[in-house]
Design a protein around this motif. Sequence first.
Motif: not given
Length: 289
Positions: A119-135
Amino acid sequence: MSIRRLLLSWLLCLSSYCLYAQAFTLEGQVRNARTDQPIPFATLGIVGRNIGTVADEQGRYILRFPAAPTDSLVITSVGFFRAAVSPQALLNGQREFTLVPLEQALPDVVVQRRRVKAGQIGRTQPTGEVLWTAGSSGKETVDDEWGWELGTVLTPKRPAYLDALHVYLSTNTYEHLRFRLNLYTLENGRPGRALLAQDIQLTTTNKQRGWVQLDVSSYDIRLEAQPVVATIQWLQSEKTDPWDKYFSIPVRRDKKQVMVERENSQAVWTIQAMQPSLYFTVLEEVDKR
């Protein structure tokens, strides 16, 4: 002493005080109190504030304060008791810290699993409305950013064993990235008690992008059919060129506040009505019929 000399002395003292108040840097090492060996990737932070960092493989750290510390510094690492160092000790020059290992007596238990299915739990889609960026950009090191943590609330429908962690990186300019997997209880809508006794790490190389996978099946981590918080914590990063250092994870808006984030190991958690591209493949227990 002339009035002019007094005034000059006062101005020099005031200037020194201002410089002191503007910045305060700690640089030292975290070690095992029993073996005196370095503790790799120990975390350091001030409770409730966005001041913290992570030590490197040799337990060495650099921590910058905007002003002289007024609160205790908390040092933690998986498998060790946490330690708190008073601000006065820091002002007096203490820079070397030790942690005492946790004593974990493991009983002789024979684990018998029920019949399971994938099974799977969590979000499996590789795209989103926002790119949460760190750096960061334009700095020789990124020690101020290490310790940042991002994750999501997961709710298994039935008891399950974790098989693999999957995180999607839309962008990644680092030659090397290292994260720690953390699991927490969910308490009053926020991460609570840490659940893992093992230091489980995910690494990437060569500006790796797309789905990054970490096999966790050997740790025998069992989740109950109740909410749990899973996060990745930024431990280390390397890049030859000091400019334009960042990575990003796709995030989708959600009706519920399920995404959690904090700046370092002791900062206050923020909760967002979003969901990052992070999931586990699992082995779900099924009823015997």
